[in-house]
Write a protein that holds these residues in place. Structure first.
Motif, mmCIF file in Angstrom:
data_model
loop_
_atom_site.group_PDB
_atom_site.id
_atom_site.type_symbol
_atom_site.label_atom_id
_atom_site.label_comp_id
_atom_site.label_asym_id
_atom_site.label_seq_id
_atom_site.Cartn_x
_atom_site.Cartn_y
_atom_site.Cartn_z
ATOM 1 N N LEU A 109 1.014 -1.407 -0.004
ATOM 2 C CA LEU A 109 0.033 -0.159 0.041
ATOM 3 C C LEU A 109 0.924 1.350 0.019
ATOM 4 O O LEU A 109 0.437 2.306 -0.648
ATOM 5 C CB LEU A 109 -0.726 -0.054 1.367
ATOM 6 N N ALA A 110 2.057 1.160 0.662
ATOM 7 C CA ALA A 110 2.944 2.308 0.753
ATOM 8 C C ALA A 110 3.450 2.560 -0.633
ATOM 9 O O ALA A 110 3.635 3.795 -1.166
ATOM 10 C CB ALA A 110 3.875 2.045 1.662
ATOM 11 N N TYR A 111 4.006 1.481 -1.259
ATOM 12 C CA TYR A 111 4.264 1.784 -2.710
ATOM 13 C C TYR A 111 3.319 2.224 -3.585
ATOM 14 O O TYR A 111 3.462 3.142 -4.572
ATOM 15 C CB TYR A 111 5.008 0.362 -3.263
ATOM 16 N N ALA A 112 1.993 1.692 -3.267
ATOM 17 C CA ALA A 112 0.931 2.376 -4.180
ATOM 18 C C ALA A 112 0.650 4.151 -3.724
ATOM 19 O O ALA A 112 0.395 4.502 -4.759
ATOM 20 C CB ALA A 112 -0.337 1.734 -4.138
ATOM 21 N N TYR A 113 0.983 4.429 -2.432
ATOM 22 C CA TYR A 113 0.677 5.546 -2.331
ATOM 23 C C TYR A 113 1.698 6.448 -2.765
ATOM 24 O O TYR A 113 1.722 7.698 -3.093
ATOM 25 C CB TYR A 113 0.467 5.753 -0.575
ATOM 26 N N ILE A 114 3.044 6.050 -2.637
ATOM 27 C CA ILE A 114 4.101 6.885 -3.242
ATOM 28 C C ILE A 114 3.831 7.169 -4.716
ATOM 29 O O ILE A 114 3.884 8.313 -4.996
ATOM 30 C CB ILE A 114 5.279 6.192 -3.264
ATOM 31 N N PHE A 115 3.621 5.999 -5.373
ATOM 32 C CA PHE A 115 3.015 6.128 -6.818
ATOM 33 C C PHE A 115 1.811 7.298 -6.965
ATOM 34 O O PHE A 115 1.828 8.013 -7.853
ATOM 35 C CB PHE A 115 2.769 4.908 -7.416
ATOM 36 N N MET A 116 0.962 7.104 -6.312
ATOM 37 C CA MET A 116 -0.172 7.959 -6.466
ATOM 38 C C MET A 116 0.116 9.335 -5.772
ATOM 39 O O MET A 116 -0.527 10.344 -6.338
ATOM 40 C CB MET A 116 -1.514 7.517 -5.214
ATOM 41 N N MET A 117 1.021 9.509 -4.910
ATOM 42 C CA MET A 117 1.618 10.837 -4.399
ATOM 43 C C MET A 117 2.460 11.596 -5.619
ATOM 44 O O MET A 117 2.011 13.003 -5.933
ATOM 45 C CB MET A 117 2.423 10.714 -3.397
ATOM 46 N N LEU A 118 2.957 10.752 -6.387
ATOM 47 C CA LEU A 118 3.891 11.417 -7.445
ATOM 48 C C LEU A 118 2.908 11.698 -8.669
ATOM 49 O O LEU A 118 2.917 13.008 -9.064
ATOM 50 C CB LEU A 118 4.671 10.330 -8.151
ATOM 51 N N ILE A 119 1.863 10.935 -8.984
ATOM 52 C CA ILE A 119 0.690 11.446 -9.745
ATOM 53 C C ILE A 119 -0.050 12.547 -9.281
ATOM 54 O O ILE A 119 -0.442 13.742 -10.172
ATOM 55 C CB ILE A 119 -0.099 10.113 -10.246
ATOM 56 N N ALA A 120 -0.275 12.658 -8.026
ATOM 57 C CA ALA A 120 -1.071 13.808 -7.448
ATOM 58 C C ALA A 120 -0.293 15.026 -7.736
ATOM 59 O O ALA A 120 -0.673 16.014 -7.867
ATOM 60 C CB ALA A 120 -1.457 13.370 -6.159
ATOM 61 N N ILE A 121 1.161 14.795 -7.645
ATOM 62 C CA ILE A 121 1.857 16.174 -7.425
ATOM 63 C C ILE A 121 1.873 16.723 -8.928
ATOM 64 O O ILE A 121 1.596 17.915 -9.175
ATOM 65 C CB ILE A 121 3.366 15.753 -6.935
ATOM 66 N N LEU A 122 2.191 15.592 -9.768
ATOM 67 C CA LEU A 122 1.908 16.030 -11.450
ATOM 68 C C LEU A 122 0.704 16.569 -11.780
ATOM 69 O O LEU A 122 0.516 17.843 -12.434
ATOM 70 C CB LEU A 122 2.213 14.916 -12.082
ATOM 71 N N LEU A 123 -0.404 15.964 -11.111
ATOM 72 C CA LEU A 123 -1.756 16.529 -11.523
ATOM 73 C C LEU A 123 -1.928 17.862 -10.846
ATOM 74 O O LEU A 123 -2.739 18.849 -11.517
ATOM 75 C CB LEU A 123 -2.869 15.384 -11.134
#
Length: 484
Positions: free
Chosen positions: A186-200
């Motif tokens: 889940l942490a890996y998924a959140y890190i990926f989501m965080m990067l996507i969220a930062i870009l978005l």
């Protein structure tokens, strides 16, 4: 740093990142809570399953025994069977009599102290008072969680003969391992989501604020003295479209108001100019009228001095006519915008040429360079110099002991700076704001158009004129205009 000082783009960015972080924490919290609930349910159901299976084995043993099935015989009946049943189900088994005294245990090294041998009276009461005659105690010891199940054992006539106790250790190592692995994924998924969220967040905040930035730039560029452009944006949200329409409506109203204001100002200026022209023309007309009337009354062809008197009257009329011609020329020159007949010329030479018409020996000229080339109209530049110097001469009282006018030329990067400084009477504070207004003058003669004309010429050539003055000390006018 206060939140209200942050830009809208930064606030949108941080809001989206904060939203993702909060969602991540909430999901992680719900996940841990759900795992704990599932672990509790798992251990509860597992204990119930083991308890059911153990009771089935106990009933089987009681069914084939040759001993009488009574409380006192249970140690003999299960002497050999209790260890086998405990090993099969991997669970320790204890038998207590109905008074809570230990009868038999599957653990060989079981300590037979007073505490272990006797059950707590609260447990006995809970077993006897519940409909299922079953009670589970949960406690922790040495960081480990235990559940102890207590329930009645019945004979074939459903008469209670003993109390069965099953101590159960809640071993969460496997579940904790599963939870940690899940949280890690889940942490890996959140890190990926965080990067996507930062870009978005960057893209979205830029997209949202781009239109607002355009509107802000247009508002900052809005000027009353020029024609302002409308904002044309094809795709925008309803709120942005409302803001754009409001701005465009304001621009239209501002343009209409500017046109009306300019028209009124022009009309007012021409009215004031007409009054001034009429006033200045009336001044020489009065002596002309009086001269003509006097000549008419005193004319005598037989007078021997008639030719002398005629010359005097004629001279008076000519002087007043010259005055009227000078007035007309002054207003004509002011009304004309200086024609930009640019030529490359040496400012130093042109300023010297303009100063040659003055005979005052207290006019001092200096220049840091012998040659400063600019694009300017020769006639207009001479007019600027002569008007400023003439104002300086008129500002110096006749009885001043040490009159001085200093004309100086310097360069600052690509700008030419012309300074005309006098040690005259100075300009009062109340007159400073009017000094460049047409028809404003503090002198008894003249029409007050000189400085207004100078300002008009300088601004036409993309320059500016400023001044500093002190009463009793003098005044310095500074003209700046570009070299190219």
């Amino acid at each position: 740093m206060r939140l209200n000082k942050l830009s809208l783009r930064v606030r949108i960015f941080f809001a989206m990142i904060l939203l993702v972080l909060i969602a991540s924490v909430l999901i992680a919290g719900v996940t841990i809570y759900q795992y704990n609930e599932e672990a509790r349910d798992y251990h509860k159901e597992r204990l119930e399953r083991k308890e059911t299976a153990i009771i089935r084995d106990i009933e089987y043993v009681l069914g084939k025994t040759s001993f009488e099935v009574i409380t006192e015989k249970l140690p003999f009946i299960f002497k050999d069977e209790i260890s086998r049943i405990a090993d099969i189900h991997s669970l320790r088994i204890n038998f207590y009599d109905l008074d809570g005294t230990l009868l038999l245990s599957s653990k060989p090294s079981f300590k037979t102290d007073s505490i272990t041998r006797c059950m707590d009276t609260n447990i006995l009461n809970n077993i006897s008072n519940t409909a299922e005659h079953r009670y589970v105690v949960k406690n922790e010891k040495n960081g480990e969680t235990f559940q102890s199940s207590y329930r009645y054992l019945f004979d074939e006539r459903s008469k209670p003969i003993a109390i069965l106790n099953l101590p159960y250790l809640e071993n969460d190592d496997f579940l904790n391992k599963e939870l940690n692995e899940f949280l890690e994924r889940l942490a890996y998924a959140y890190i990926f989501m965080m990067l996507i969220a930062i870009l978005l967040a960057l893209l979205l905040s830029k997209y949202i604020t781009r239109t607002l930035k355009t509107i802000s730039d247009k508002i900052n560029e809005t000027r009353l003295e020029k024609r302002n452009k409308r904002i044309e944006i094809s795709s925008s949200s309803e709120e942005i479209s409302t803001l754009i329409n409001s701005y465009n409506s304001m621009i239209d109203e501002l343009e209409e108001s500017a046109v009306k204001l300019a028209t009124n100002e022009r009309e007012q200026a021409w009215r004031e100019m007409a009054k001034q022209v009429a006033h200045e023309i009336k001044n020489p007309l009065t002596p002309m009228r009086l001269s003509v009337q006097s000549f008419q009354r005193k004319f005598d062809p037989q007078d021997e001095n008639i030719h002398q008197k005629l010359d005097e009257y004629t001279q008076t009329l000519i002087q007043q006519i010259d005055t009227m011609s000078s007035i007309a020329s002054a207003f004509s020159n002011f009304a004309k915008m200086p024609a930009q007949q640019n030529e490359t010329l040496n400012v130093v030479n042109i300023v010297k040429l303009g100063l040659d018409i003055f005979s005052e020996d207290y006019i001092i000229f200096s220049s840091e360079e012998d040659e400063i080339m600019v694009n300017f109209d020769r006639t207009q530049l001479i007019r600027v110099v002569t008007n400023l110097v003439k104002n300086g001469i008129q500002a110096i009282p006749e009885d001043q002991g040490n009159p001085r006018i200093e004309v100086k030329i310097i360069t600052e990067d690509q700008t030419v700076v012309l300074t005309v400084e006098d040690n005259g009477v100075g300009i009062s504070d109340e007159n400073k704001i009017k000094i460049f207004e047409p028809k404003f003058t503090t002198k008894s003669s003249g029409m007050g158009l000189g400085l207004a004309m100078v300002k008009n010429i300088v601004e036409t050539y993309k320059g500016n004129i400023t001044f500093t003055s002190q009463i009793g000390v003098g005044t310095a006018f500074t003209v700046r205009f570009p070299r190219k």
